[in-house]
Design a protein around this motif. Structure first.
Motif, PDB file in Angstrom:
ATOM      1  N   HIS A   2       0.869  -1.188   0.000  1.00  0.00           N
ATOM      2  CA  HIS A   2       0.000   0.000   0.000  1.00  0.00           C
ATOM      3  C   HIS A   2       0.896   1.225   0.000  1.00  0.00           C
ATOM      4  CE1 HIS A   2      -3.775   2.217   1.126  1.00  0.00           C
ATOM      5  NE2 HIS A   2      -2.856   3.132   1.426  1.00  0.00           N
ATOM      6  N   ASP A   3       0.467   2.277  -0.690  1.00  0.00           N
ATOM      7  CA  ASP A   3       1.258   3.503  -0.667  1.00  0.00           C
ATOM      8  C   ASP A   3       0.361   4.715  -0.877  1.00  0.00           C
ATOM      9  OD1 ASP A   3       3.645   4.804  -0.241  1.00  0.00           O
ATOM     10  OD2 ASP A   3       4.205   4.836  -2.356  1.00  0.00           O
ATOM     11  N   THR A   4       0.815   5.826  -0.333  1.00  0.00           N
ATOM     12  CA  THR A   4       0.127   7.113  -0.470  1.00  0.00           C
ATOM     13  C   THR A   4       1.159   8.165  -0.841  1.00  0.00           C
ATOM     14  OG1 THR A   4      -1.433   6.518   1.301  1.00  0.00           O
ATOM     15  CG2 THR A   4      -1.235   8.865   0.765  1.00  0.00           C
ATOM     16  N   HIS A   5       0.847   8.976  -1.823  1.00  0.00           N
ATOM     17  CA  HIS A   5       1.688  10.144  -2.105  1.00  0.00           C
ATOM     18  C   HIS A   5       0.808  11.377  -2.298  1.00  0.00           C
ATOM     19  CE1 HIS A   5       5.857   8.738  -2.354  1.00  0.00           C
ATOM     20  NE2 HIS A   5       5.315   7.578  -2.649  1.00  0.00           N
ATOM     21  N   ARG A   6       1.371  12.504  -1.874  1.00  0.00           N
ATOM     22  CA  ARG A   6       0.673  13.784  -1.955  1.00  0.00           C
ATOM     23  C   ARG A   6       0.703  14.327  -3.384  1.00  0.00           C
ATOM     24  NH1 ARG A   6       3.929  16.086   1.126  1.00  0.00           N
ATOM     25  NH2 ARG A   6       4.844  17.676  -0.208  1.00  0.00           N
ATOM     26  N   LEU A  57       3.934   1.848  -8.294  1.00  0.00           N
ATOM     27  CA  LEU A  57       5.127   0.987  -8.354  1.00  0.00           C
ATOM     28  C   LEU A  57       5.649   0.681  -6.952  1.00  0.00           C
ATOM     29  CD1 LEU A  57       7.179   2.189 -11.454  1.00  0.00           C
ATOM     30  CD2 LEU A  57       5.339   0.514 -11.297  1.00  0.00           C
ATOM     31  N   HIS A  58       5.512   1.635  -6.037  1.00  0.00           N
ATOM     32  CA  HIS A  58       5.936   1.383  -4.652  1.00  0.00           C
ATOM     33  C   HIS A  58       5.057   0.303  -4.009  1.00  0.00           C
ATOM     34  CE1 HIS A  58       7.860   5.668  -4.306  1.00  0.00           C
ATOM     35  NE2 HIS A  58       8.391   4.914  -5.247  1.00  0.00           N
ATOM     36  N   ALA A  59       3.762   0.340  -4.266  1.00  0.00           N
ATOM     37  CA  ALA A  59       2.858  -0.669  -3.695  1.00  0.00           C
ATOM     38  C   ALA A  59       3.190  -2.055  -4.241  1.00  0.00           C
ATOM     39  CB  ALA A  59       1.403  -0.301  -3.995  1.00  0.00           C
TER      40      ALA A  59
HETATM   41 MG    MG Z   1       5.995   5.688  -1.843  1.00  0.00          MG
END
Ligand code: MG
Length: 171
Positions: free
Chosen positions: A20-24, A54-56
């Motif tokens: 899971h990932d979150t970006h602003r 891609l991070h997730a």
């Molecule tokens: Mg990230």
């Protein structure tokens, strides 16, 4: 001591992982997501190139192989990771997982984004993920959800992504 290992050793060795990932989101395009460049007036902010999808997927791979998380592999304290191409990070982790004797069965992802609407970009993103992971496009699922106008996704403050990966022992 009695052997309490009840694993069915004649079954294929499978491992599942979640990421899971979150970006602003901030003003100014284009948007980099899922390894593709999307014409949009906002972009994701982070230490690397901030490609949350891609991070997730990277974290799902690491999780399936019980190798830790993306922050341990690519620490923000390392200047080499500043602005780094997330496709390169995913590719490095994928190679590590393959070297440990795993093959990817399939990947499934969800992107949570109010805008842009991703329907016109899904095929390109799936194709890029398949390319990085050496998969057929039928092994890469991608769904796009909005935030229904509420919360940080709905208010276009962020884009989030989730991924699951299934591994099978290749040897
Ligand atoms: Mg990230």
């Amino acid at each position: 001591m009695e052997n309490t290992n009840t694993r069915q050793t004649n079954w294929p060795q499978l491992r599942i992982g979640i990421g899971h990932d979150t970006h602003r989101l901030e003003s100014g395009g284009p948007l980099r997501l899922g390894g593709v460049t999307i014409d949009f007036d906002r972009h994701l902010v982070g230490h690397s190139d901030a490609d949350g999808l891609l991070h997730a997927v990277t974290d799902a791979l690491l999780g399936a192989a019980a190798l830790g998380d993306i922050g341990e592999f690519f620490p923000e304290t390392d200047p080499a990771n500043r602005g780094r191409d997330s496709a390169e990070m995913l590719s490095d982790v994928f190679q590590k997982v393959v070297d440990l004797g795993w093959s990817v069965v399939n990947v499934d992802c969800i992107v949570f984004a109010e805008r842009p609407r991703l329907s016109g970009h899904k095929l390109a993103i799936r194709g890029r993920l398949a390319e990085i992971l050496g998969l057929g496009i039928d092994q890469v699922g991608l769904k796009a959800k909005t935030g229904e106008g509420v919360g940080q996704v709905g208010h276009q403050e962020s884009i989030e992504a989730q991924a699951v990966v299934l591994l099978v022992a290749s040897r």
